[in-house]
Design an enzyme around this catalytic site. Structure first.
Site, PDB file in Angstrom:
ATOM      1  N   GLY A   1       0.817  -1.210   0.000  1.00 62.16           N
ATOM      2  CA  GLY A   1       0.000   0.000   0.000  1.00 62.16           C
ATOM      3  C   GLY A   1       0.846   1.253   0.000  1.00 62.16           C
ATOM      4  O   GLY A   1       0.330   2.368   0.032  1.00 62.16           O
TER       5      GLY A   1
ATOM      6  N   ILE B   1      12.873  12.469  -2.362  1.00 66.51           N
ATOM      7  CA  ILE B   1      11.461  12.100  -2.416  1.00 66.51           C
ATOM      8  C   ILE B   1      11.188  11.546  -3.814  1.00 66.51           C
ATOM      9  O   ILE B   1      11.366  12.228  -4.815  1.00 66.51           O
ATOM     10  CB  ILE B   1      10.570  13.327  -2.118  1.00 66.51           C
ATOM     11  CG1 ILE B   1      10.784  13.795  -0.670  1.00 66.51           C
ATOM     12  CG2 ILE B   1       9.103  13.000  -2.369  1.00 66.51           C
ATOM     13  CD1 ILE B   1      10.365  12.813   0.400  1.00 66.51           C
ATOM     14  N   LEU B   2      10.754  10.295  -3.884  1.00 62.36           N
ATOM     15  CA  LEU B   2      10.615   9.629  -5.176  1.00 62.36           C
ATOM     16  C   LEU B   2       9.303   9.985  -5.861  1.00 62.36           C
ATOM     17  O   LEU B   2       9.211  10.000  -7.084  1.00 62.36           O
ATOM     18  CB  LEU B   2      10.703   8.111  -4.986  1.00 62.36           C
ATOM     19  CG  LEU B   2      12.008   7.630  -4.343  1.00 62.36           C
ATOM     20  CD1 LEU B   2      11.944   6.141  -4.042  1.00 62.36           C
ATOM     21  CD2 LEU B   2      13.202   7.930  -5.257  1.00 62.36           C
ATOM     22  N   ASN B   3       8.269  10.232  -5.058  1.00 63.82           N
ATOM     23  CA  ASN B   3       6.961  10.564  -5.614  1.00 63.82           C
ATOM     24  C   ASN B   3       6.244  11.393  -4.551  1.00 63.82           C
ATOM     25  O   ASN B   3       5.900  10.888  -3.483  1.00 63.82           O
ATOM     26  CB  ASN B   3       6.190   9.271  -5.921  1.00 63.82           C
ATOM     27  CG  ASN B   3       4.790   9.527  -6.464  1.00 63.82           C
ATOM     28  OD1 ASN B   3       4.087  10.431  -6.028  1.00 63.82           O
ATOM     29  ND2 ASN B   3       4.384   8.727  -7.430  1.00 63.82           N
TER      30      ASN B   3
ATOM     31  N   THR C   1       2.715   9.800  -3.306  1.00 62.70           N
ATOM     32  CA  THR C   1       2.743   8.611  -2.443  1.00 62.70           C
ATOM     33  C   THR C   1       3.525   8.901  -1.166  1.00 62.70           C
ATOM     34  O   THR C   1       3.206   8.365  -0.104  1.00 62.70           O
ATOM     35  CB  THR C   1       3.337   7.393  -3.174  1.00 62.70           C
ATOM     36  OG1 THR C   1       4.639   7.728  -3.657  1.00 62.70           O
ATOM     37  CG2 THR C   1       2.460   6.953  -4.326  1.00 62.70           C
TER      38      THR C   1
ATOM     39  N   LYS D   1      15.666   7.583   1.774  1.00 61.25           N
ATOM     40  CA  LYS D   1      15.940   6.984   3.085  1.00 61.25           C
ATOM     41  C   LYS D   1      14.818   6.094   3.628  1.00 61.25           C
ATOM     42  O   LYS D   1      15.009   5.449   4.648  1.00 61.25           O
ATOM     43  CB  LYS D   1      16.200   8.094   4.106  1.00 61.25           C
ATOM     44  CG  LYS D   1      17.555   8.786   3.939  1.00 61.25           C
ATOM     45  CD  LYS D   1      17.705   9.881   4.975  1.00 61.25           C
ATOM     46  CE  LYS D   1      19.085  10.500   4.960  1.00 61.25           C
ATOM     47  NZ  LYS D   1      19.163  11.631   5.903  1.00 61.25           N
ATOM     48  N   GLY D   2      13.663   6.084   3.002  1.00 56.89           N
ATOM     49  CA  GLY D   2      12.565   5.300   3.574  1.00 56.89           C
ATOM     50  C   GLY D   2      11.636   6.195   4.365  1.00 56.89           C
ATOM     51  O   GLY D   2      12.069   6.982   5.209  1.00 56.89           O
TER      52      GLY D   2
ATOM     53  N   GLU E   1       7.657   4.799   8.031  1.00 57.45           N
ATOM     54  CA  GLU E   1       7.486   4.702   9.483  1.00 57.45           C
ATOM     55  C   GLU E   1       7.793   5.990  10.240  1.00 57.45           C
ATOM     56  O   GLU E   1       7.296   6.202  11.332  1.00 57.45           O
ATOM     57  CB  GLU E   1       8.338   3.543  10.003  1.00 57.45           C
ATOM     58  CG  GLU E   1       7.756   2.233   9.490  1.00 57.45           C
ATOM     59  CD  GLU E   1       8.637   1.020   9.693  1.00 57.45           C
ATOM     60  OE1 GLU E   1       8.426   0.336  10.696  1.00 57.45           O
ATOM     61  OE2 GLU E   1       9.503   0.729   8.841  1.00 57.45           O
TER      62      GLU E   1
HETATM   63 MO1  MOS Z   1       7.123  -2.432   9.437  1.00 56.52          MO
HETATM   64  S1  MOS Z   1       6.752  -2.582  11.493  1.00 56.52           S
HETATM   65  O1  MOS Z   1       8.782  -2.487   9.445  1.00 56.52           O
HETATM   66  O2  MOS Z   1       6.370  -3.702   8.722  1.00 56.52           O
END
Ligand code: MOS
Length: 698
Positions: free
Chosen positions: A464, A589-591, A594, A661-662, A665
Site C-alpha cells: 500500500g 522524495i521519489l513521488n 505517495t 531513506k525510507g 514509518e
Molecule cells: Mo514495518 S513494522 O517495518 O512492517
C-alpha cells in the site's frame, strides 16, 4: 522530464478503486475448500479432550484436524532468522496463550467450516497464568538483541558520575500499551499442493521470500519447491512481516483434504495469531547543566514477550543517537508471559521509545525554563555518537526551522494553561522524529518487451506504500523513457529475490536493484546499432545489489520535526488534535504524492498511539477483550485535522543508489510525544502513560 519526484498517480489506483485488484484470498482456484482455525478459550494449560461428534455432523465438513490426527510439521518450532516465528500448528495439546490454535476444521464453505469449528466441545486443564507486565517487571531478562542487529545494552561515558554532578534532572517512568495492527485486509492464505512435495501459497504477506523460506522450513521442503504469490496487500504494518501459524495451518489442512484450502482469519483472531506491539515500561533519566547542555541520559526498557519466542521492542535505541551527550546508558529487558509473541509494529522501537525520550526532554525544557526547540538545538548531534560515525546526511535543523515557522511556534506562550479558546484549553507541543534508513540485498530484472516497452520484475510486494509506482519511476529515469512505457511485475517468488517490505527499506533495497538493472539494460540498448535496437530481439538485464559499501562509513537516518496543537475540554477531558505540522528530511522524495500519503499515514497512526489505540488484555484469562474495530479505537476523520507535511528533498549520495531513506514509518515517531507535550502545555497535567484517555486527565 524525469519521472522520479513527480507526484504521479499510483499504478494500481484504478484496479483498486474498481475492485479489480486481486488480494491473496480473492484468487480464483478450482476446487477450493475452506478452513477455520479453532482457538483456545483457556489462556494457559492443556487441552484434555476435543469432542468432534457434533462438528462432524455439520453438512459439508471434510476434516476436523486436532493434535490427535494432524500430520507432523517438522519445522514448526525451528527458527532460521530472528523474525521467523515459532508456530502453533496443532502439534500438541499445550495451550501457551489465550486464543491459540487448537484445531482446524475444513468444509466446503467458510460458514460451514466456522459452524463446525464452533461446534467442537473442548475440555481443558488449566495452569496458573501470568500476563501482567507491571506485576512481573522484576522478572525481566536480558534478550539476545534489541531490534534486528543492535546489542540490548549500551554505555558510553560515566552516567552515574555525570548524573551526580548535574544541575537539573528529570527522572520518570513512561508506559505504552498493546497495539494491534488491524490492517483492512485480514490475513488470508490459499494453499495448493502439487503432489506431496511442492506447494503454492497465495498469501497476504509483506515478504514472499521470507514466507517461502519459513514454509519450506516448516514442511521440510527445498525452498524452490514452495512458491508464494502476493500481488496486492491491504496493509501490513509489521503483522504480515513474518509467516504466522495460520499460513502453515492452511498448508496442513490442504495436505489433509488433498484439495486447495483457503484460510482467512477473523478480525478477532488478528488479536492473538499475528503479533502485536508489546507493552513497554520505560524508565528515563535526563540530566543537564543549567545552560541546557545534556550531561547524562539513561533509558531502561522493559517489554513483554512470549515464553516460547523472543521479540524485543527496541525503544532505547533512539536515545543512543538522537542527541549529543557524553554519558549515555541504555538497557532492554524482556519479561516472558503467557501471551502470544509480539512483533514489529510500525516503527517498532522508535514509536514507543521516542515517546518516552521526547516527553522527558519536554519535562527538562520546563525544568530549565527554555524553549523545547531551543533545548533540542542546544543538544544537536553533529554526528552519531553511538556508532561514532558521521551522518550520511542530516537536515534536522532545517526541519525544526521550517515546521516551527509554518506552525507559528514563535507565538507560543510558554506557561501551561495560558492559551485558551472559549472554554477549551489550547496546547502546543513538539517532538523530534527519526527512523533508520535501512538497505538489504535485492535483485531485479528489467526487460524490453516485444512492443518496445519495458517490464520491471522483482519479487517484492506493495503493501500500500506505492512500490508499483516508484519502481516504474526509477526504471523510467534510468532507461530514459516515459514512465507510461514501464510495467511493473512484483509479488511472486518466481521473480528475482528481494527482502521483506518492512523497516521502510523497499525503495532503498529493491529500488536500488531496479535502478542498476535498468541502467544495465540501457547500456545494452545503447551498444546496439540502430537496426538491432529496433529488432525483435529479447533484451534482459538482471542483477543483485548488496548494501551500498559506502554506507558502512556513515550513520544513516531520516529525521523530522513534528508540531501539534491540541484543544482539551477541561470538563470532559477530551483531547482533540486541531493542527499538525511535520517536516521530514528523508533523502530524495521519489513521488511527492505517495510520499505525502506515507507521512500522513504515520501521523494519523501517531494520533492513534497517543490518544486512542489500546488493546486491553484481561489479566485473569489472558484474552484481549477489545477485539473488533468498535472496541479498538483508531483515528477516524473526526479525529484528524488537516495534516501539513513539509518534505525536504535531501541530497544523500551515500545512503544507497537512489538516495531515498525510507518514509513508511518515520511519520509516527514524533507524534505521540508532540501530542503528550501539547496536552501538558494545555492543561499543566503530565500524562506519561499512553494512550492519553480522558480518565487520565480528569
Ligand atoms: Mo514495518 S513494522 O517495518 O512492517
Amino acid at each position: 522530464m524525469t519521472s522520479v519526484g513527480q507526484g504521479i498517480d499510483r499504478a494500481d489506483a484504478r484496479a483498486k478503486v474498481r475492485g479489480e485488484a486481486q488480494y491473496a484470498a480473492d484468487t480464483p482456484v478450482a476446487g477450493l475448500v475452506h478452513a477455520f482455525v479453532v482457538t483456545s478459550a483457556l489462556g494457559h494449560g492443556r487441552v484434555t479432550a476435543i469432542d468432534a461428534s457434533a462438528a462432524r455432523t455439520v453438512p459439508g465438513v471434510l476434516a476436523v484436524i486436532t493434535p490427535d490426527n494432524a500430520p507432523r510439521v517438522p519445522g514448526a518450532t525451528k527458527k532460521k532468522v530472528s523474525f521467523d516465528r515459532i508456530l502453533q500448528v496443532v502439534q500438541d495439546a499445550d495451550v501457551r496463550y489465550a486464543d491459540q490454535p487448537i484445531a482446524v476444521v475444513v468444509a466446503d464453505t467458510p460458514e460451514r467450516a466456522r459452524a463446525a469449528g464452533e461446534a467442537l466441545v473442548v475440555s481443558y486443564a488449566p495452569s496458573p497464568i501470568a500476563v501482567s507486565l507491571a506485576q512481573n517487571e522484576a522478572a525481566g531478562r536480558k534478550p539476545a538483541k534489541a531490534g534486528p542487529r543492535a546489542e540490548p545494552d549500551s554505555s558510553r561515558g560515566d552516567f552515574a558520575g555525570a548524573l551526580a554532578s548535574a544541575a537539573v534532572k528529570v527522572e520518570q517512568t513512561y508506559t505504552t500499551s498493546i497495539q494491534h495492527h488491524h490492517p483492512m485486509e485480514l490475513h488470508g492464505t490459499i494453499a495448493v499442493w502439487q503432489g506431496n512435495d511442492a506447494l503454492t501459497l497465495y498469501d497476504a504477506t509483506q515478504g514472499v521470500f521470507p514466507c517461502r523460506e519459513r514454509l519450506a522450513g516448516a514442511f521440510d521442503l527445498p525452498p524452490e519447491k514452495v512458491r508464494v504469490i502476493s500481488h496486492y496487500v491491504g496493509g501490513g504494518f509489521g503483522c504480515k512481516g513474518s509467516a504466522w501459524s495460520h499460513v502453515a495451518l492452511a498448508a496442513l489442512a490442504a495436505r489433509v483434504v488433498k484439495r486447495p484450502v483457503k484460510l482467512v482469519l477473523t478480525r478477532q483472531q488478528v488479536c492473538s495469531l499475528v503479533g502485536y506491539r508489546p507493552r513497554t515500561i520505560q524508565h528515563v533519566t535526563l540530566a543537564a547543566a543549567k545552560d541546557g547542555q545534556l550531561r547524562a541520559m539513561r533509558h531502561d526498557v522493559i517489554s513483554e514477550t512470549s515464553r516460547f519466542d523472543e521479540f524485543v521492542e527496541p525503544s532505547g535505541l533512539v536515545t543512543r543517537m538522537l542527541y549529543a551527550c557524553p554519558n549515555v546508558t541504555t538497557t532492554h529487558r524482556v519479561v516472558e508471559l503467557d501471551v502470544p509473541t509480539p512483533t514489529f509494529t510500525r516503527a517498532p522501537g522508535e514509536a514507543t521509545g521516542n515517546f518516552a525520550l521526547e516527553v522527558a526532554l519536554d519535562e527538562l525544557a520546563y525544568e530549565l525554563g527554555v524553549d523545547p526547540v531551543e533545548l533540542r538545538l542546544k543538544n544537536y548531534a553533529e554526528h552519531d555518537e553511538d556508532e561514532n560515525k558521521p551522518w550520511s546526511s542530516k537536515s534536522l535543523r532545517e526541519c525544526y526551522r521550517r515546521a516551527a515557522e509554518q506552525f507559528g511556534w514563535r507565538h507560543r506562550r510558554p506557561l501551561p494553561g495560558s492559551q485558551r479558546e472559549q472554554h477549551l484549553l489550547v496546547g502546543w507541543g513538539m517532538a523530534t522524529a527519526s527512523y533508520p534508513a535501512r538497505q538489504s540485498a535485492a535483485s531485479a530484472r528489467v526487460k524490453r518487451d516485444r512492443d518496445g516497452n519495458f517490464v520491471v520484475q522483482a519479487g517484492t510486494q506493495d503493501i500500500g506504500t506505492g512500490t508499483y509506482t516508484i519502481l516504474a519511476q526509477i526504471a523510467a529515469d534510468a532507461l530514459g523513457v516515459a514512465v507510461e512505457r514501464v510495467r511493473v511485475e512484483i509479488g511472486d517468488t518466481a521473480l528475482p529475490e528481494t527482502p521483506v517490505s518492512g523497516g521502510s527499506q523497499t525503495a532503498s533495497s529493491t529500488g536500488s536493484a531496479v535502478k542498476r538493472a535498468a541502467e544495465a539494460l540501457k547500456q545494452k540498448l545503447d551498444a546496439l546499432s540502430a537496426s538491432d535496437r529496433s529488432a525483435d530481439t529479447e533484451l534482459v538485464a538482471e542483477l543483485k545489489t548488496e548494501e551500498k559499501p559506502d554506507r558502512k562509513r556513515f550513520s544513516t537516518h531520516g529525521f523530522g520535526a513534528q508540531f501539534v496543537e491540541v484543544k482539551v475540554d477541561p470538563d470532559l477531558g477530551v483531547v482533540r488534535v486541531t493542527r499538525a505540522v511535520s517536516a521530514f528530511a528523508t533523502g530524495k522524495i521519489l513521488n511527492v504524492k505517495t510520499a505525502r500519503s506515507q507521512f500522513m499515514g504515520g501521523m494519523v497512526w501517531g494520533i492513534g498511539l497517543a490518544l486512542l489505540e489500546h488493546s486491553r488484555r484481561d489479566e485473569r484469562s489472558g484474552r484481549i477483550v477489545t477485539r473488533d474495530l468498535a472496541d479498538y479505537h483508531v483515528p477516524v476523520n473526526a479525529d484528524v485535522p488537516e495534516l501539513e507535511v513539509i518534505m525536504l528533498n535531501e541530497l544523500d549520495p551515500h545512503v544507497n543508489e537512489i538516495g531515498a531513506k525510507g518514509i513508511g514509518e518515520i511519520g509516527i515517531t514524533g507524534m505521540p510525544a508532540a501530542i503528550a507535550n501539547a496536552v501538558y502545555h494545555a492543561t499543566g497535567k503530565r500524562v506519561r502513560e499512553l494512550p492519553i484517555t480522558l480518565d487520565k486527565l480528569l
